[in-house]
Design a protein around this motif. Structure first.
Motif, PDB file in Angstrom:
ATOM      1  N   ARG A 130       1.724 -17.221  12.088  1.00 31.69           N
ATOM      2  CA  ARG A 130       2.554 -16.143  12.650  1.00 31.69           C
ATOM      3  C   ARG A 130       3.805 -16.703  13.330  1.00 31.69           C
ATOM      4  NH1 ARG A 130      -2.324 -13.263  13.059  1.00 31.69           N
ATOM      5  NH2 ARG A 130      -2.120 -11.125  12.316  1.00 31.69           N
ATOM      6  N   ARG A 151      -0.188  -8.126   3.053  1.00 25.65           N
ATOM      7  CA  ARG A 151      -1.198  -7.072   3.124  1.00 25.65           C
ATOM      8  C   ARG A 151      -1.524  -6.474   1.760  1.00 25.65           C
ATOM      9  NH1 ARG A 151       0.478  -3.087   7.716  1.00 25.65           N
ATOM     10  NH2 ARG A 151       0.224  -4.937   8.983  1.00 25.65           N
ATOM     11  N   SER A 152      -0.576  -6.540   0.819  1.00 26.73           N
ATOM     12  CA  SER A 152      -0.859  -5.965  -0.501  1.00 26.73           C
ATOM     13  C   SER A 152      -0.079  -6.691  -1.593  1.00 26.73           C
ATOM     14  CB  SER A 152      -0.492  -4.471  -0.532  1.00 26.73           C
ATOM     15  OG  SER A 152       0.905  -4.311  -0.503  1.00 26.73           O
ATOM     16  N   TYR A 191       5.527 -14.686  21.552  1.00 30.93           N
ATOM     17  CA  TYR A 191       5.267 -13.292  21.159  1.00 30.93           C
ATOM     18  C   TYR A 191       4.330 -13.255  19.951  1.00 30.93           C
ATOM     19  CZ  TYR A 191       6.009  -8.541  19.534  1.00 30.93           C
ATOM     20  OH  TYR A 191       5.804  -7.242  19.120  1.00 30.93           O
ATOM     21  N   VAL A 231      12.702 -14.886  11.253  1.00 36.36           N
ATOM     22  CA  VAL A 231      13.634 -13.756  11.354  1.00 36.36           C
ATOM     23  C   VAL A 231      14.870 -14.200  12.142  1.00 36.36           C
ATOM     24  CG1 VAL A 231      13.920 -11.377  12.102  1.00 36.36           C
ATOM     25  CG2 VAL A 231      11.686 -12.154  11.296  1.00 36.36           C
ATOM     26  N   ARG A 288       0.528 -11.396  19.140  1.00 33.04           N
ATOM     27  CA  ARG A 288       0.250 -10.532  18.000  1.00 33.04           C
ATOM     28  C   ARG A 288      -0.913 -11.042  17.142  1.00 33.04           C
ATOM     29  NH1 ARG A 288       1.941  -5.723  17.748  1.00 33.04           N
ATOM     30  NH2 ARG A 288       1.642  -5.863  15.506  1.00 33.04           N
ATOM     31  N   MET A 310      14.742  -7.080 -12.339  1.00 28.85           N
ATOM     32  CA  MET A 310      13.389  -6.917 -11.780  1.00 28.85           C
ATOM     33  C   MET A 310      13.134  -5.474 -11.363  1.00 28.85           C
ATOM     34  SD  MET A 310      12.545 -10.383  -9.635  1.00 28.85           S
ATOM     35  CE  MET A 310      14.103 -10.663  -8.838  1.00 28.85           C
ATOM     36  N   ASP A 360       4.072  -6.165  13.110  1.00 25.25           N
ATOM     37  CA  ASP A 360       3.797  -6.397  11.692  1.00 25.25           C
ATOM     38  C   ASP A 360       3.950  -5.036  11.021  1.00 25.25           C
ATOM     39  OD1 ASP A 360       3.140  -8.792  12.683  1.00 25.25           O
ATOM     40  OD2 ASP A 360       1.028  -8.725  12.129  1.00 25.25           O
ATOM     41  N   THR A 361       5.013  -4.850  10.268  1.00 27.46           N
ATOM     42  CA  THR A 361       5.298  -3.515   9.744  1.00 27.46           C
ATOM     43  C   THR A 361       4.229  -3.070   8.743  1.00 27.46           C
ATOM     44  OG1 THR A 361       6.680  -4.570   8.114  1.00 27.46           O
ATOM     45  CG2 THR A 361       7.788  -3.619  10.004  1.00 27.46           C
ATOM     46  N   PRO A 362       3.836  -1.827   8.790  1.00 23.42           N
ATOM     47  CA  PRO A 362       2.821  -1.363   7.837  1.00 23.42           C
ATOM     48  C   PRO A 362       3.402  -1.231   6.442  1.00 23.42           C
ATOM     49  CG  PRO A 362       3.615   0.469   9.134  1.00 23.42           C
ATOM     50  CD  PRO A 362       4.288  -0.757   9.672  1.00 23.42           C
ATOM     51  N   ASP A 363       2.550  -1.284   5.479  1.00 17.40           N
ATOM     52  CA  ASP A 363       2.997  -1.109   4.097  1.00 17.40           C
ATOM     53  C   ASP A 363       2.069  -0.115   3.432  1.00 17.40           C
ATOM     54  OD1 ASP A 363       4.703  -2.280   1.842  1.00 17.40           O
ATOM     55  OD2 ASP A 363       2.686  -2.258   1.022  1.00 17.40           O
ATOM     56  N   GLN A 393      -2.679  -9.948   6.845  1.00 19.55           N
ATOM     57  CA  GLN A 393      -2.312  -8.673   7.446  1.00 19.55           C
ATOM     58  C   GLN A 393      -0.834  -8.547   7.800  1.00 19.55           C
ATOM     59  OE1 GLN A 393      -4.123  -5.833   7.945  1.00 19.55           O
ATOM     60  NE2 GLN A 393      -5.540  -6.905   6.598  1.00 19.55           N
ATOM     61  N   LEU A 394       0.009  -9.504   7.343  1.00 20.06           N
ATOM     62  CA  LEU A 394       1.436  -9.407   7.688  1.00 20.06           C
ATOM     63  C   LEU A 394       2.104  -8.293   6.886  1.00 20.06           C
ATOM     64  CD1 LEU A 394       2.808 -13.054   8.080  1.00 20.06           C
ATOM     65  CD2 LEU A 394       1.898 -11.531   9.819  1.00 20.06           C
ATOM     66  N   GLY A 395       3.089  -7.654   7.531  1.00 24.31           N
ATOM     67  CA  GLY A 395       3.831  -6.586   6.876  1.00 24.31           C
ATOM     68  C   GLY A 395       4.918  -7.131   5.964  1.00 24.31           C
ATOM     69  N   MET A 446       3.437  -5.140  -2.148  1.00 25.23           N
ATOM     70  CA  MET A 446       4.456  -5.610  -1.207  1.00 25.23           C
ATOM     71  C   MET A 446       5.029  -6.952  -1.652  1.00 25.23           C
ATOM     72  SD  MET A 446       3.529  -7.135   2.496  1.00 25.23           S
ATOM     73  CE  MET A 446       2.855  -5.634   3.160  1.00 25.23           C
ATOM     74  N   TYR A 468       7.572 -15.176  12.571  1.00 31.06           N
ATOM     75  CA  TYR A 468       8.425 -14.480  13.535  1.00 31.06           C
ATOM     76  C   TYR A 468       9.728 -15.247  13.783  1.00 31.06           C
ATOM     77  CZ  TYR A 468       5.052 -10.850  14.669  1.00 31.06           C
ATOM     78  OH  TYR A 468       4.223  -9.763  14.588  1.00 31.06           O
ATOM     79  N   LEU A 490       8.233  -7.042   5.927  1.00 27.13           N
ATOM     80  CA  LEU A 490       9.410  -7.713   6.478  1.00 27.13           C
ATOM     81  C   LEU A 490       9.094  -9.162   6.848  1.00 27.13           C
ATOM     82  CD1 LEU A 490      12.324  -6.848   7.116  1.00 27.13           C
ATOM     83  CD2 LEU A 490      11.602  -6.546   9.490  1.00 27.13           C
ATOM     84  N   LEU A 491       7.962  -9.365   7.516  1.00 29.94           N
ATOM     85  CA  LEU A 491       7.611 -10.726   7.935  1.00 29.94           C
ATOM     86  C   LEU A 491       7.297 -11.600   6.723  1.00 29.94           C
ATOM     87  CD1 LEU A 491       5.468 -10.117  11.144  1.00 29.94           C
ATOM     88  CD2 LEU A 491       7.722 -11.149  11.001  1.00 29.94           C
ATOM     89  N   GLN A 514      10.000  -9.663  -3.997  1.00 31.84           N
ATOM     90  CA  GLN A 514      10.662 -10.579  -4.942  1.00 31.84           C
ATOM     91  C   GLN A 514      11.927  -9.957  -5.528  1.00 31.84           C
ATOM     92  OE1 GLN A 514       9.709 -13.759  -5.712  1.00 31.84           O
ATOM     93  NE2 GLN A 514       7.997 -13.674  -4.293  1.00 31.84           N
TER      94      GLN A 514
END
Lengths: 78, 454
Positions: free
Chosen positions: B176, B251-252, B19, B183, B23, A66, A3-6, B38-40, B255, B180, B42-43, B260
Motif C-alpha cells: 500500500r 479488486r477485479s 496514511y 500518486v 488503510r 484497445m 481505495d476507490t470502489p469498482d 482489494q485496491l481500487g 478493472m 499511495y 485509481l491506486l 490498460q
C-alpha cells in the motif's frame, strides 16, 4: 485517498480472435510498421522527426484500438 | 530554496506512507504483499504505471535521445507503448488465475499449475537474479539526480538514506505504501517534466530552431535490433514479478483491463522529455556524465524551487520503484524459495531479505558508474524467459515442469551468453534468440506428451 470502489459486477469484455486482432495485433502493426516507414522519411512534424512524431500519435491511436477491442468484447461478454 | 521544496516532497511521501498504514487490512502476508486484492482502480493504475514513470525512464530516455536521437526514442517509446496491449490481453487472465490458485507471487502460479516445487524454486531464483540490477539502477539514478543539484552529500550517504527510507515505507504498509506514494510522485513528475520541457521549448525558440534534415540511412541490421528489442521488452514488461504482484492487488479483472486502455495516454510526458534532451544537445551544454542530461536541462531552465520539486519527484520515483521490487523479491525468497514458513514467518523473512537486498544495491550503486541502459537490457533478457511457462499456465495446457525449467535455464544461458560475447546474429536481440530456444524446448515437450486418459 480511499481505495476507490469498482463495479465488479459489470462483466469484463471477452477475449475473442477479433478483439485480439484489434486490441493487440493492430497496435503492433501501427507502432512497429509506422516507425519503420517514417524512419526513412525526411522533414519534421511539429518540430519532431517524422518517426518520433508518429510514435507520439500512437500514444492516442493505441488506446483507441484497445477501446474498440473492449467495446467489441463487451458485445460478446457473457 | 531547492532544499526546502525537496524536503517538502520527501515529507509528503512519508505522510502518505503513514496514511497507507492506516488503510491496511488484516495485516497478514496477503495484505502485506498484495493488499488482499482489494485496491481500487485509481491506486492500481498509479502502482502499475510506475514503471513508465520510473527514474530509469526519465533519465534514460533523455540520455538516449541526447546520444542516439530518433532511433533510441523509437525503441524506448515503442516497447512501453506496446506493453499496454499485451497487458490488455494477459493481465485479466493473470488476475483470474491468481484468484483461482490463491497466488501472491509469480512463482506461486508455477507451483499451482505445474505442481512442481523444483520449478517454483527455478522461477523464483530466475526472477530474483534478474531483479538485482534494477535495485542498483534506482540508486544510480538517485545519486545522479542529487549530484546535479551540487549538494555536498557522498553517494554512500545518499544511497544509505534512500535504502532506509524505502525499508521504512515497506515495513510501514507493505504494497500500500508504494501505491499511495505513486500518486504523489506521478503528479510531481508530470508537472516537472511538462514545466521543464516547456521552458526548454521557449528557451530554444522551438519549433523554429528545428531544421528539416534528410532522414539518415538506417541499416537493416539496426532496424532488426530495434524491432526485436521492442517485441522482447513489450512482452517482458508485463511478466516481471512486480507487475504480476500489482495485478494481484486489484479488486477485479475488469478493472485491470480497463486501466490498460488508459495507460498509453499517460505517456504524453515523452514529447517534453524529448524537448529537454534536444535543448541540451542543441545548446551544446557540457554534460558531466551521460545520466545527467535530464537534470542539466532542468537546472538550466527552471528556478531553484522547481529544481527541488523535480529532484524530490525523481527521488521518490526511484524509491517507489525500489519498494515495488523489494516487495516482489521478499516473498519470492521467504515464500517460494524458503518453503514452509508460517504467515508471520513469510512477512518477517521478506523484511529481512528486503533489508539485505537494499544494502547490497546501495553498496553496489555507490561505486557504479555505468549507463542505465545496459542494466535495463540485462533485466529484460532474463525476465522474458518466464514467458513460455507463464503462457502454458494461463492457457491451462499440460507440459512437464522439467521442460519448462529446462527451457528457462537454456533461454537464460543463451541470452546472457550472446549478450556477454557481444553477438547479435542479423541484429536480433539475444533475449529473443534465447526465448526462441526456450519456446522450442517447451513446445517439443508439450507436443510429445501423450494425451491424458479421459
Amino acid at each position: 485517498m480511499p481505495d476507490t470502489p469498482d463495479n465488479a459486477h459489470e462483466p469484463r469484455s471477452a477475449t475473442t480472435p477479433l478483439t485480439l486482432v484489434v486490441g493487440l495485433g493492430l497496435p503492433y502493426a501501427l507502432v512497429i510498421g509506422g516507425f519503420l516507414l517514417f524512419e526513412h522519411v525526411d522533414g519534421v512534424v511539429f518540430g519532431f522527426p517524422p518517426a518520433v512524431a508518429w510514435l507520439f500519435a500512437c500514444m492516442v491511436l493505441v488506446p483507441c484500438c484497445m477501446a474498440v477491442a473492449w467495446w467489441l468484447g463487451r458485445a460478446r461478454a457473457p | 530554496m531547492e532544499f526546502l521544496s525537496f524536503g517538502m516532497v520527501i515529507a509528503a511521501s512519508i505522510a502518505l506512507a503513514v496514511y497507507a498504514r492506516m488503510r491496511r487490512g488484516s495485516g497478514n502476508a496477503r495484505d502485506f504483499f498484495v493488499a488482499s486484492g482489494q485496491l481500487g482502480g485509481l491506486l492500481v493504475f498509479f502502482l502499475t504505471i510506475g514503471e513508465t514513470y520510473s527514474i530509469g525512464s526519465v533519465l534514460g530516455f533523455s540520455t538516449g535521445v541526447y546520444l542516439h536521437g530518433a532511433a533510441f526514442a523509437g525503441w524506448f517509446m515503442g516497447y512501453i507503448l506496446l506493453s499496454y496491449p499485451v497487458g490488455f490481453v494477459l493481465a485479466p487472465l493473470l488476475w483470474q488465475l491468481g484468484r483461482r490458485t490463491g497466488s501472491m507471487t509469480l512463482a506461486d502460479i508455477f507451483r499451482a499449475h505445474f505442481s512442481s516445487r523444483l520449478l517454483e524454486v527455478v522461477v523464483a531464483a530466475n526472477a530474483v537474479a534478474f531483479l538485482l540490477p534494477l535495485g542498483q539502477m534506482q540508486f544510480t539514478g538517485l545519486i545522479s539526480v542529487m549530484r546535479s543539484l551540487h549538494w555536498h552529500v557522498t553517494p554512500a550517504v545518499l544511497a544509505g538514506a534512500g535504502a532506509g527510507m524505502t525499508f521504512g515505507w515497506v515495513a510501514l504498509a507493505g504494497v500500500r505504501a508504494p501505491a499511495y506514494v505513486s500518486v504523489l510522485k506521478d503528479v510531481l513528475l508530470v508537472l516537472a517534466i511538462v514545466a521543464g520541457g516547456s521552458a526548454a521549448l521557449l528557451a530554444t525558440g522551438l519549433p523554429a530552431a528545428y531544421v528539416a534534415a534528410p532522414a539518415p540511412a538506417v541499416p537493416a541490421r539496426q532496424d532488426m535490433f530495434v524491432v526485436s528489442t521492442i517485441v522482447l521488452q513489450s512482452l517482458g514488461l508485463c511478466m516481471t514479478p512486480q507487475a504480476v504482484a500489482f495485478v494481484f492487488t486489484a479488486r477485479s479483472a475488469r478493472m485491470v483491463r480497463r486501466n490498460q486502455i488508459l495507460m498509453p495516454l499517460y505517456m504524453l510526458m515523452f514529447p517534453f522529455l524529448y524537448m529537454i534532451a534536444e535543448y541540451v544537445r542543441r545548446r551544446g551544454l557540457a554534460v558531466p556524465s551521460a545520466n545527467d542530461v535530464f537534470m542539466l536541462g532542468i537546472t538550466t531552465t527552471l528556478p531553484p524551487w522547481m529544481q527541488g520539486i523535480v529532484a524530490g519527484g525523481c527521488a521518490v520515483s526511484a524509491l517507489v520503484i525500489l519498494a515495488g521490487v523489494c516487495l516482489a523479491i521478499g516473498p519470492l525468497v521467504s515464500r517460494n524459495m524458503l518453503h514452509g514458513l508460517s504467515d508471520r514467518g513469510q512477512r518477517v523473512g521478506a523484511q529481512v531479505v528486503i533489508g539485505i537486498y537494499l544494502l547490497l544495491c546501495a553498496a553496489g550503486a555507490a561505486g557504479l558508474g555505468s549507463i542505465m541502459v545496459t542494466l535495463n537490457n540485462l533485466y529484460y533478457l532474463g525476465m522474458i524467459q518466464i514467458a513460455p511457462g507463464l503462457l502454458v499456465a494461463l492457457c491451462g495446457w499440460r507440459v512437464p515442469a522439467l521442460a519448462i525449467a529446462a527451457g528457462l535455464v537454456a533461454g537464460d544461458g543463451l541470452a546472457v551468453g550472446l549478450y556477454s560475447a557481444g553477438l547479435m546474429p542479423e541484429g536480433i536481440n539475444p533475449g529473443l534468440i534465447g526465448l526462441a530456444v526456450n519456446t522450442l524446448i517447451v513446445a517439443t515437450a508439450g507436443l510429445r506428451r501423450p494425451p491424458r486418459a479421459r
